[in-house]
Design an enzyme around this catalytic site. Structure first.
Site, PDB file in Angstrom:
ATOM      1  N   ASP A  47      56.615  45.243  87.785  1.00  0.00           N
ATOM      2  CA  ASP A  47      55.775  46.378  87.413  1.00  0.00           C
ATOM      3  C   ASP A  47      55.432  47.263  88.618  1.00  0.00           C
ATOM      4  O   ASP A  47      55.063  46.760  89.677  1.00  0.00           O
ATOM      5  CB  ASP A  47      54.483  45.825  86.780  1.00  0.00           C
ATOM      6  CG  ASP A  47      53.730  46.883  86.003  1.00  0.00           C
ATOM      7  OD1 ASP A  47      53.666  48.036  86.450  1.00  0.00           O
ATOM      8  OD2 ASP A  47      53.181  46.539  84.931  1.00  0.00           O
ATOM      9  N   THR A  73      52.571  51.745  81.908  1.00  0.00           N
ATOM     10  CA  THR A  73      53.256  50.462  81.762  1.00  0.00           C
ATOM     11  C   THR A  73      53.769  50.210  80.341  1.00  0.00           C
ATOM     12  O   THR A  73      54.953  49.906  80.147  1.00  0.00           O
ATOM     13  CB  THR A  73      52.297  49.325  82.159  1.00  0.00           C
ATOM     14  OG1 THR A  73      51.934  49.525  83.518  1.00  0.00           O
ATOM     15  CG2 THR A  73      52.941  47.965  81.994  1.00  0.00           C
ATOM     16  N   TYR A  85      50.737  36.928  77.414  1.00  0.00           N
ATOM     17  CA  TYR A  85      50.424  37.273  78.797  1.00  0.00           C
ATOM     18  C   TYR A  85      49.385  36.323  79.388  1.00  0.00           C
ATOM     19  O   TYR A  85      48.356  36.047  78.771  1.00  0.00           O
ATOM     20  CB  TYR A  85      49.919  38.719  78.893  1.00  0.00           C
ATOM     21  CG  TYR A  85      49.678  39.109  80.329  1.00  0.00           C
ATOM     22  CD1 TYR A  85      50.748  39.226  81.212  1.00  0.00           C
ATOM     23  CD2 TYR A  85      48.394  39.324  80.809  1.00  0.00           C
ATOM     24  CE1 TYR A  85      50.545  39.554  82.541  1.00  0.00           C
ATOM     25  CE2 TYR A  85      48.177  39.661  82.137  1.00  0.00           C
ATOM     26  CZ  TYR A  85      49.264  39.768  82.996  1.00  0.00           C
ATOM     27  OH  TYR A  85      49.058  40.084  84.308  1.00  0.00           O
ATOM     28  N   ASP A 144      52.665  46.488  91.153  1.00  0.00           N
ATOM     29  CA  ASP A 144      51.729  47.421  90.506  1.00  0.00           C
ATOM     30  C   ASP A 144      50.276  47.135  90.902  1.00  0.00           C
ATOM     31  O   ASP A 144      49.525  48.048  91.246  1.00  0.00           O
ATOM     32  CB  ASP A 144      51.902  47.305  88.993  1.00  0.00           C
ATOM     33  CG  ASP A 144      50.984  48.241  88.229  1.00  0.00           C
ATOM     34  OD1 ASP A 144      51.253  49.451  88.214  1.00  0.00           O
ATOM     35  OD2 ASP A 144      49.982  47.751  87.662  1.00  0.00           O
ATOM     36  N   HIS A 151      47.773  49.748  92.839  1.00  0.00           N
ATOM     37  CA  HIS A 151      46.532  50.318  92.286  1.00  0.00           C
ATOM     38  C   HIS A 151      45.357  50.116  93.242  1.00  0.00           C
ATOM     39  O   HIS A 151      44.543  51.011  93.444  1.00  0.00           O
ATOM     40  CB  HIS A 151      46.186  49.654  90.952  1.00  0.00           C
ATOM     41  CG  HIS A 151      46.935  50.206  89.784  1.00  0.00           C
ATOM     42  ND1 HIS A 151      46.892  51.532  89.445  1.00  0.00           N
ATOM     43  CD2 HIS A 151      47.746  49.601  88.867  1.00  0.00           C
ATOM     44  CE1 HIS A 151      47.649  51.734  88.362  1.00  0.00           C
ATOM     45  NE2 HIS A 151      48.179  50.576  88.002  1.00  0.00           N
ATOM     46  N   ASP A 182      58.960  49.805  85.538  1.00  0.00           N
ATOM     47  CA  ASP A 182      58.523  50.760  84.523  1.00  0.00           C
ATOM     48  C   ASP A 182      58.155  52.133  85.087  1.00  0.00           C
ATOM     49  O   ASP A 182      58.327  53.152  84.430  1.00  0.00           O
ATOM     50  CB  ASP A 182      57.345  50.187  83.723  1.00  0.00           C
ATOM     51  CG  ASP A 182      56.253  49.625  84.624  1.00  0.00           C
ATOM     52  OD1 ASP A 182      56.447  49.536  85.853  1.00  0.00           O
ATOM     53  OD2 ASP A 182      55.176  49.259  84.090  1.00  0.00           O
ATOM     54  N   HIS A 183      57.648  52.173  86.310  1.00  0.00           N
ATOM     55  CA  HIS A 183      57.156  53.437  86.889  1.00  0.00           C
ATOM     56  C   HIS A 183      56.906  53.224  88.372  1.00  0.00           C
ATOM     57  O   HIS A 183      56.967  52.092  88.871  1.00  0.00           O
ATOM     58  CB  HIS A 183      55.853  53.871  86.203  1.00  0.00           C
ATOM     59  CG  HIS A 183      54.823  52.788  86.210  1.00  0.00           C
ATOM     60  ND1 HIS A 183      54.141  52.425  87.347  1.00  0.00           N
ATOM     61  CD2 HIS A 183      54.393  51.950  85.235  1.00  0.00           C
ATOM     62  CE1 HIS A 183      53.335  51.422  87.065  1.00  0.00           C
ATOM     63  NE2 HIS A 183      53.471  51.089  85.789  1.00  0.00           N
ATOM     64  N   HIS A 194      49.437  55.889  88.296  1.00  0.00           N
ATOM     65  CA  HIS A 194      50.686  56.392  87.715  1.00  0.00           C
ATOM     66  C   HIS A 194      50.363  56.854  86.316  1.00  0.00           C
ATOM     67  O   HIS A 194      49.263  56.602  85.810  1.00  0.00           O
ATOM     68  CB  HIS A 194      51.749  55.279  87.707  1.00  0.00           C
ATOM     69  CG  HIS A 194      51.268  54.021  87.042  1.00  0.00           C
ATOM     70  ND1 HIS A 194      51.382  53.793  85.688  1.00  0.00           N
ATOM     71  CD2 HIS A 194      50.622  52.934  87.543  1.00  0.00           C
ATOM     72  CE1 HIS A 194      50.857  52.614  85.394  1.00  0.00           C
ATOM     73  NE2 HIS A 194      50.379  52.075  86.495  1.00  0.00           N
TER      74      HIS A 194
HETATM   75 ZN   LIG Z   1      53.250  49.246  85.036  1.00  0.00          ZN
END
Ligand SMILES: [Zn+2]
Length: 459
Positions: free
Chosen positions: A36, A72, A155, A192, A196, A240-241, A340
């Site tokens: 991620d 995401t 998850y 990710d 952040h 994903d990004h 993002h």
């Molecule tokens: Zn993500």
């Protein structure tokens, strides 16, 4: 003649490309791994020895153009459906459905209603008789069309990468009772999380997180080798990004422009989604003039290129912050140093794609691909009929070992070179023949009309 030479030359290149290939019989198992928030340029900024080793034996797409909004859930669902967010219905991290009046949050996401506008590959591959697995991939613990992947785990952030990978390899291997899965998707939440908290410009924090990610890629390769799967499965490693650096100096405060009584807020930043409570035109006008680093759109005017209009879950007004800007309602508190979700044309929002396995070329590198093209590529690899999707095989074909592929800039360059050389040769021949024609010539009497009294020696 000229055309024949050029065509012959191009056929030669095509044959060379085909000779380079190795073909295999029947589809091979496919493992899709997402790290991620892996921004494409991390590959240039940080040492990634294991990832480099992986794609040096396969292919690398330096930048994937992902889907808007670059969050995401929308992008993970696009990877396994080949659909833009407006088509698969997972449009943001926070959504409101005006038909059912339900709200969606990423921590409360298992109502099948949200996911039912599309079918992910772990379900459609079962229609071809395959077993499938999805490890913590967004949507994998949801019953979609009354089905889930053959194997999945909901998850759990406390489960390590190694534990997740251990389950995946066991499912891929199968046992005496059950064959191995043909398609497996594996999700990991770094880099990710670090991006952040610290922002992508924090070199120390990102280097540490990416070292761990790279070690996990090393673990992935050694685990597959240990179990005899390496070289017998195709592996895609992607994300994903990307991530943009935010700052408390770059805040957009909505309350400065409009009383919050005027609207219901569904999602906030960097793409805000609003439902006006009062005069929609007035609400739009106020927000449109709110800040020079934020663009407001009425739903009907959202640009086509974003593919983010044709779904009832897209709210009447959306606001898009410029790269690195954060929308808040009030106050000076910056929620995250990295974020993002911004425009998907920004390179900082793009992830990458690496692939290795018998179906892929070796040592091939290309600059870009659409992320929606990964789904038809995976269906092709598995020989699974694709569901209707927004991707094509045109770009992805070049990654495959058993497909002939044109490197368009190279071919255009070669054609131009060939044409220039041929033009030069033609010019030289013409010059030579012209010079010959200017040399001493044998005397020749002309046919002269009887009534022509001019000089008869003129040619
Ligand atoms: Zn993500």
């Amino acid at each position: 003649m000229l055309l024949k030479i050029v065509l012959g030359f191009l056929c030669g290149i095509r044959a060379l490309a085909a000779d380079n290939n190795t073909a295999q019989e029947g589809p091979l198992p496919l493992l899709l791994v997402s790290f991620d928030g892996f921004r494409a340029d991390y590959l240039q900024r940080f040492p990634m020895p294991n990832l480099n080793l992986l794609y040096s034996q396969g292919v690398l797409v330096e930048q994937l153009t992902n889907v808007f909004i670059t969050k995401t859930f929308p992008n993970h669902y696009s990877l396994v459906t080949g659909l833009y967010a407006e088509s698969h219905g997972i449009l943001a991290s926070n959504m409101y459905d005006p038909v059912s009046h339900k709200y969606f949050h990423t921590y409360n996401d298992t109502d099948p209603m949200w996911w039912s506008q599309a079918r992910p590959l772990w379900i459609t591959a079962q229609d071809s008789g395959y077993k499938t697995a999805a490890m913590m991939w967004p949507g994998s613990d949801v019953t979609i069309g009354n089905r889930t992947a053959t194997h999945f785990l909901p998850y759990d952030s406390t489960m390590t990468f190694q534990q997740r990978l251990g389950n995946i390899t066991n499912w891929m291997l199968g046992n005496k009772k059950e064959p191995g899965v043909m398609f497996a998707a594996l999700y990991w939440e770094e880099p990710d999380r670090t991006g952040h908290i610290f922002g992508p410009d924090n070199t120390t924090a990102m280097a540490k997180a990416l070292k761990e990610v790279d070690e996990n890629i090393g673990l992935l390769m050694s685990e597959l080798k240990q179990n005899g799967l390496w070289g017998r499965v195709n592996v895609l490693v992607t994300s994903d990004h990307g991530m943009a650096q935010c700052s408390a100096e770059r805040l957009i405060q909505l309350d400065d422009c409009l009383d919050p009584e005027n609207y219901t807020l569904v999602d906030l930043t960097p793409v805000a989604a609003l439902i006006p409570r009062k005069d929609p035109e007035l609400v739009f006008e106020r927000l449109n003039k709110c800040h020079k680093h934020m663009t407001a759109y009425l739903k009907k005017a959202i640009p086509d290129r974003l593919h983010y209009r044709n779904n009832e879950r897209i709210q009447p007004i959306i606001l898009i912050a410029d790269e690195g800007w954060t929308i808040v309602q009030r106050g000076n508190k910056l929620p995250r140093l990295g974020d993002h979700g911004y425009d998907n044309s920004l390179p900082s929002m793009h992830p990458f794609l690496a692939a290795v396995g018998p179906s892929f070329r070796q040592g091939y590198r290309t600059s870009s691909l659409q992320s929606v093209d990964i789904y038809p590529l995976m269906c092709h690899l598995l020989s699974v009929p694709p569901q209707p999707n927004n991707g094509t095989m045109n770009g992805a074909r070049c990654l495959l070992a058993d497909e002939s592929c044109w490197d368009v800039p190279l071919v255009v360059g070669l054609v131009v070179c060939v044409l220039l050389v041929l033009s030069f040769i033609t010019l030289v021949f013409r010059l030579m023949s012209h010079r010959r024609s200017l040399g001493p010539r044998p005397f020749q009497r002309l046919q002269i009309d009887d009534d022509d009294d001019d000089d008869p020696l003129l040619e």
